[in-house]
Write a protein that holds these residues in place. Structure first.
Motif, PDB file in Angstrom:
ATOM      1  N   GLU A 194       0.829  -1.215   0.000  1.00 31.65           N
ATOM      2  CA  GLU A 194       0.000   0.000   0.000  1.00 31.65           C
ATOM      3  C   GLU A 194       0.858   1.257   0.000  1.00 31.65           C
ATOM      4  O   GLU A 194       0.467   2.282  -0.555  1.00 31.65           O
ATOM      5  CB  GLU A 194      -0.936   0.016   1.206  1.00 31.65           C
ATOM      6  CG  GLU A 194      -2.088  -0.947   1.101  1.00 31.65           C
ATOM      7  CD  GLU A 194      -2.992  -0.922   2.327  1.00 31.65           C
ATOM      8  OE1 GLU A 194      -2.984   0.092   3.066  1.00 31.65           O
ATOM      9  OE2 GLU A 194      -3.699  -1.909   2.541  1.00 31.65           O
ATOM     10  N   LEU A 195       2.031   1.168   0.611  1.00 30.82           N
ATOM     11  CA  LEU A 195       2.960   2.304   0.640  1.00 30.82           C
ATOM     12  C   LEU A 195       3.827   2.369  -0.612  1.00 30.82           C
ATOM     13  O   LEU A 195       4.644   3.271  -0.753  1.00 30.82           O
ATOM     14  CB  LEU A 195       3.873   2.212   1.868  1.00 30.82           C
ATOM     15  CG  LEU A 195       3.220   2.278   3.239  1.00 30.82           C
ATOM     16  CD1 LEU A 195       4.275   2.113   4.325  1.00 30.82           C
ATOM     17  CD2 LEU A 195       2.455   3.574   3.424  1.00 30.82           C
ATOM     18  N   GLY A 196       3.682   1.377  -1.492  1.00 33.29           N
ATOM     19  CA  GLY A 196       4.528   1.309  -2.681  1.00 33.29           C
ATOM     20  C   GLY A 196       5.931   0.818  -2.372  1.00 33.29           C
ATOM     21  O   GLY A 196       6.863   1.070  -3.131  1.00 33.29           O
ATOM     22  N   GLN A 197       6.095   0.100  -1.279  1.00 31.30           N
ATOM     23  CA  GLN A 197       7.408  -0.356  -0.821  1.00 31.30           C
ATOM     24  C   GLN A 197       7.508  -1.881  -0.740  1.00 31.30           C
ATOM     25  O   GLN A 197       8.302  -2.401   0.032  1.00 31.30           O
ATOM     26  CB  GLN A 197       7.730   0.263   0.544  1.00 31.30           C
ATOM     27  CG  GLN A 197       7.745   1.764   0.552  1.00 31.30           C
ATOM     28  CD  GLN A 197       8.844   2.326  -0.332  1.00 31.30           C
ATOM     29  OE1 GLN A 197       9.925   1.768  -0.449  1.00 31.30           O
ATOM     30  NE2 GLN A 197       8.540   3.425  -0.994  1.00 31.30           N
ATOM     31  N   ARG A 198       6.697  -2.585  -1.484  1.00 25.16           N
ATOM     32  CA  ARG A 198       6.652  -4.055  -1.415  1.00 25.16           C
ATOM     33  C   ARG A 198       8.028  -4.675  -1.653  1.00 25.16           C
ATOM     34  O   ARG A 198       8.376  -5.682  -1.050  1.00 25.16           O
ATOM     35  CB  ARG A 198       5.652  -4.591  -2.441  1.00 25.16           C
ATOM     36  CG  ARG A 198       5.647  -6.099  -2.580  1.00 25.16           C
ATOM     37  CD  ARG A 198       4.420  -6.692  -1.953  1.00 25.16           C
ATOM     38  NE  ARG A 198       4.214  -8.055  -2.392  1.00 25.16           N
ATOM     39  CZ  ARG A 198       4.464  -9.095  -1.619  1.00 25.16           C
ATOM     40  NH1 ARG A 198       4.934  -8.933  -0.421  1.00 25.16           N
ATOM     41  NH2 ARG A 198       4.225 -10.310  -2.054  1.00 25.16           N
ATOM     42  N   ALA A 199       8.816  -4.093  -2.527  1.00 26.27           N
ATOM     43  CA  ALA A 199      10.140  -4.651  -2.840  1.00 26.27           C
ATOM     44  C   ALA A 199      11.042  -4.698  -1.612  1.00 26.27           C
ATOM     45  O   ALA A 199      11.948  -5.528  -1.541  1.00 26.27           O
ATOM     46  CB  ALA A 199      10.806  -3.848  -3.949  1.00 26.27           C
ATOM     47  N   ASN A 200      10.798  -3.843  -0.625  1.00 31.38           N
ATOM     48  CA  ASN A 200      11.617  -3.832   0.590  1.00 31.38           C
ATOM     49  C   ASN A 200      11.381  -5.054   1.468  1.00 31.38           C
ATOM     50  O   ASN A 200      12.173  -5.325   2.364  1.00 31.38           O
ATOM     51  CB  ASN A 200      11.360  -2.563   1.406  1.00 31.38           C
ATOM     52  CG  ASN A 200      11.954  -1.346   0.744  1.00 31.38           C
ATOM     53  OD1 ASN A 200      12.892  -1.448  -0.031  1.00 31.38           O
ATOM     54  ND2 ASN A 200      11.389  -0.193   1.024  1.00 31.38           N
ATOM     55  N   VAL A 201      10.278  -5.759   1.253  1.00 33.20           N
ATOM     56  CA  VAL A 201       9.997  -6.976   2.024  1.00 33.20           C
ATOM     57  C   VAL A 201       9.804  -8.167   1.088  1.00 33.20           C
ATOM     58  O   VAL A 201       8.999  -9.051   1.336  1.00 33.20           O
ATOM     59  CB  VAL A 201       8.787  -6.790   2.977  1.00 33.20           C
ATOM     60  CG1 VAL A 201       9.152  -5.899   4.146  1.00 33.20           C
ATOM     61  CG2 VAL A 201       7.565  -6.271   2.243  1.00 33.20           C
ATOM     62  N   ALA A 202      10.564  -8.172   0.005  1.00 35.55           N
ATOM     63  CA  ALA A 202      10.526  -9.300  -0.926  1.00 35.55           C
ATOM     64  C   ALA A 202      11.164 -10.515  -0.253  1.00 35.55           C
ATOM     65  O   ALA A 202      11.909 -10.394   0.723  1.00 35.55           O
ATOM     66  CB  ALA A 202      11.274  -8.946  -2.203  1.00 35.55           C
ATOM     67  N   VAL A 203      10.873 -11.687  -0.781  1.00 36.52           N
ATOM     68  CA  VAL A 203      11.390 -12.932  -0.215  1.00 36.52           C
ATOM     69  C   VAL A 203      12.920 -12.910  -0.216  1.00 36.52           C
ATOM     70  O   VAL A 203      13.544 -12.583  -1.218  1.00 36.52           O
ATOM     71  CB  VAL A 203      10.865 -14.150  -1.007  1.00 36.52           C
ATOM     72  CG1 VAL A 203      11.475 -15.441  -0.489  1.00 36.52           C
ATOM     73  CG2 VAL A 203       9.350 -14.211  -0.934  1.00 36.52           C
ATOM     74  N   SER A 204      13.497 -13.259   0.918  1.00 39.44           N
ATOM     75  CA  SER A 204      14.949 -13.260   1.069  1.00 39.44           C
ATOM     76  C   SER A 204      15.489 -14.684   0.982  1.00 39.44           C
ATOM     77  O   SER A 204      14.737 -15.658   0.987  1.00 39.44           O
ATOM     78  CB  SER A 204      15.331 -12.652   2.423  1.00 39.44           C
ATOM     79  OG  SER A 204      14.929 -13.526   3.468  1.00 39.44           O
ATOM     80  N   TYR A 205      16.809 -14.778   0.952  1.00 38.24           N
ATOM     81  CA  TYR A 205      17.474 -16.083   0.948  1.00 38.24           C
ATOM     82  C   TYR A 205      17.123 -16.866   2.206  1.00 38.24           C
ATOM     83  O   TYR A 205      16.849 -18.065   2.148  1.00 38.24           O
ATOM     84  CB  TYR A 205      18.988 -15.889   0.824  1.00 38.24           C
ATOM     85  CG  TYR A 205      19.751 -17.185   0.847  1.00 38.24           C
ATOM     86  CD1 TYR A 205      19.689 -18.064  -0.235  1.00 38.24           C
ATOM     87  CD2 TYR A 205      20.519 -17.548   1.948  1.00 38.24           C
ATOM     88  CE1 TYR A 205      20.385 -19.262  -0.213  1.00 38.24           C
ATOM     89  CE2 TYR A 205      21.208 -18.740   1.974  1.00 38.24           C
ATOM     90  CZ  TYR A 205      21.138 -19.599   0.891  1.00 38.24           C
ATOM     91  OH  TYR A 205      21.807 -20.786   0.914  1.00 38.24           O
ATOM     92  N   ILE A 206      17.090 -16.193   3.355  1.00 42.21           N
ATOM     93  CA  ILE A 206      16.732 -16.859   4.620  1.00 42.21           C
ATOM     94  C   ILE A 206      15.290 -17.362   4.534  1.00 42.21           C
ATOM     95  O   ILE A 206      14.969 -18.445   5.010  1.00 42.21           O
ATOM     96  CB  ILE A 206      16.919 -15.909   5.822  1.00 42.21           C
ATOM     97  CG1 ILE A 206      18.382 -15.500   5.960  1.00 42.21           C
ATOM     98  CG2 ILE A 206      16.405 -16.538   7.109  1.00 42.21           C
ATOM     99  CD1 ILE A 206      19.346 -16.647   6.191  1.00 42.21           C
ATOM    100  N   GLY A 207      14.412 -16.575   3.921  1.00 43.11           N
ATOM    101  CA  GLY A 207      13.021 -16.996   3.742  1.00 43.11           C
ATOM    102  C   GLY A 207      12.914 -18.249   2.895  1.00 43.11           C
ATOM    103  O   GLY A 207      12.100 -19.132   3.167  1.00 43.11           O
ATOM    104  N   LYS A 208      13.759 -18.345   1.882  1.00 40.21           N
ATOM    105  CA  LYS A 208      13.752 -19.542   1.028  1.00 40.21           C
ATOM    106  C   LYS A 208      14.281 -20.755   1.792  1.00 40.21           C
ATOM    107  O   LYS A 208      13.748 -21.855   1.655  1.00 40.21           O
ATOM    108  CB  LYS A 208      14.561 -19.297  -0.240  1.00 40.21           C
ATOM    109  CG  LYS A 208      13.880 -18.317  -1.169  1.00 40.21           C
ATOM    110  CD  LYS A 208      14.677 -18.059  -2.418  1.00 40.21           C
ATOM    111  CE  LYS A 208      13.951 -17.027  -3.262  1.00 40.21           C
ATOM    112  NZ  LYS A 208      14.543 -16.862  -4.571  1.00 40.21           N
ATOM    113  N   LEU A 209      15.329 -20.547   2.603  1.00 38.14           N
ATOM    114  CA  LEU A 209      15.834 -21.637   3.446  1.00 38.14           C
ATOM    115  C   LEU A 209      14.766 -22.092   4.437  1.00 38.14           C
ATOM    116  O   LEU A 209      14.572 -23.286   4.658  1.00 38.14           O
ATOM    117  CB  LEU A 209      17.073 -21.192   4.219  1.00 38.14           C
ATOM    118  CG  LEU A 209      18.399 -21.179   3.496  1.00 38.14           C
ATOM    119  CD1 LEU A 209      19.484 -20.630   4.411  1.00 38.14           C
ATOM    120  CD2 LEU A 209      18.763 -22.563   3.015  1.00 38.14           C
TER     121      LEU A 209
END
Length: 189
Positions: free
Chosen positions: A112-127
C-alpha cells in the motif's frame, strides 16, 4: 487461466484431500498424505518457475500463490498439532503460523505504501520454506514418537528459528516506514 495459475489452484484443492486421506483408516495413509504435501510443495516452486520462464505472471497468480502456500502449511501443521498432541510440536508450529500472518500483513501494508520490494522474499526466507516443507513431509509420513518423526521435529525447530530470523529481517527492512522519524517526515514534505 494459465498453467502456473492452474498449479496454484491445484495446491488449494489438495488441502481437503490431504486432510481426509490423513484421517482415513487405511495402512499407508500417512505416506500418501506426505506424498500429496510433497507434490504440493513441488508445485509451489514449479508454478513460480514456469510463470517467470513462460512470461505468464499475472496479478491473480501473484495474489493466489502465497495464499495457497500459507493455507496448505497452516492446515498441515494443524493436523500435526492434533495428531502429536504435544507442546513440543505445537510451539514451533504456532511460531511458523504466527509469522506467516505477521509477514502477510506486513507485505500488504508495505505494498500500500509502494514499498513491497523492501519486504521481498529473502534467501533466509527460502531456506525457511525448504526446511519447513521437508519437516512437514517427514512429520506427516511418520507416527509420533518414531525416530523419523523426531528428525522431522528437529527440522521443524530449525524452520522455526529461520522463521523468526527472516521475520526480523523483514521487520527491520520495514521499520523506517513503520516508525518514521521527525527528520524523515520533514524531508518528505
Amino acid at each position: 487461466m494459465n498453467f502456473p495459475t492452474f498449479l496454484t489452484l491445484l495446491r488449494i484443492v489438495v488441502i481437503p484431500l490431504l486432510v481426509v486421506i490423513y484421517y482415513l483408516p487405511f495402512e499407508g495413509r500417512q505416506s500418501v498424505a506426505a506424498i500429496l504435501f510433497a507434490g504440493a510443495a513441488f508445485t509451489d516452486w514449479l508454478d513460480g518457475y514456469l510463470a517467470r520462464r513462460w512470461n505468464q505472471t499475472t496479478p491473480f497468480g501473484a495474489f493466489l500463490d502465497p495464499v495457497a502456500d500459507k493455507l496448505i502449511v497452516a492446515v498441515a501443521l494443524g493436523v500435526l498439532i492434533e495428531v502429536h498432541s504435544s507442546w513440543l510440536l505445537t510451539f514451533p508450529a504456532l511460531i511458523i503460523i504466527g509469522r506467516e500472518i505477521v509477514i502477510s500483513a506486513l507485505r500488504e501494508w508495505m505494498a500500500e505504501l509502494g514499498q513491497r520490494a523492501n519486504v521481498a522474499v529473502s534467501y533466509i526466507g527460502k531456506l525457511k520454506t525448504s526446511a519447513q516443507m521437508l519437516a512437514i513431509v517427514v512429520l506427516l509420513a511418520n507416527p509420533p514418537g518414531s525416530l523419523y518423526a523426531d528428525i522431522g521435529l528437529a527440522l521443524l525447530y530449525l524452520s522455526a528459528v529461520l522463521t523468526l530470523w527472516s521475520m526480523m529481517l523483514y521487520l527491520r527492512a520495514a521499520w523506517p516506514y513503520m516508525m518514521p522519524t521527525k527528520h524523515s517526515d520533514q524531508s518528505e514534505s
